[in-house]
Design a protein around this motif. Sequence first.
Motif, PDB file in Angstrom:
ATOM      1  N   ARG A  66     -42.835  42.032  59.980  1.00  0.00           N
ATOM      2  CA  ARG A  66     -42.471  40.881  58.926  1.00  0.00           C
ATOM      3  C   ARG A  66     -41.521  40.016  59.783  1.00  0.00           C
ATOM      4  N   ARG A  68     -39.089  36.164  59.453  1.00  0.00           N
ATOM      5  CA  ARG A  68     -38.773  35.037  58.581  1.00  0.00           C
ATOM      6  C   ARG A  68     -37.699  34.218  59.132  1.00  0.00           C
ATOM      7  N   TYR A  79     -33.771  33.452  63.363  1.00  0.00           N
ATOM      8  CA  TYR A  79     -35.089  34.404  62.951  1.00  0.00           C
ATOM      9  C   TYR A  79     -34.950  35.785  62.783  1.00  0.00           C
TER      10      TYR A  79
END
Length: 122
Positions: A66, A68, A79
């Motif tokens: 994952r 983001r 990030y």
Amino acid sequence: MEVIGKIKIINETQTFGSNGFRKRELVVTTDEQYPQMILIEFIQDKCDLLNSFQVGQDVKVSINLRGREWINPEGVAKYFNSIQGWRIESLQQAAAGQNVPPVDQFQPAPDLTDNEPDDLPF
């Protein structure tokens, strides 16, 4: 994706915020020339998957990567990556379930050399 290795750490479940978000962390040490200690997060109902596992067990963990973005107060983008587990299996149980009978227990193939007519068109 999968991570295979030995459980080094299983942390307790942590709860965050008023909505009760739950997270539990697992560290798996890979068995490579240069072993890696991989931190894997289990979130919400997946936290309970770790209840039956112990430090030292060999496991296979199914994961998702994952990423983001976060914009800091100065307007600069940062990030972050995380590794989230969604399934975990003991390698001892998986190996035990794949038992193959000894060669002497296999049945011989039927003899196909008898003189029955061949009904194939070629």
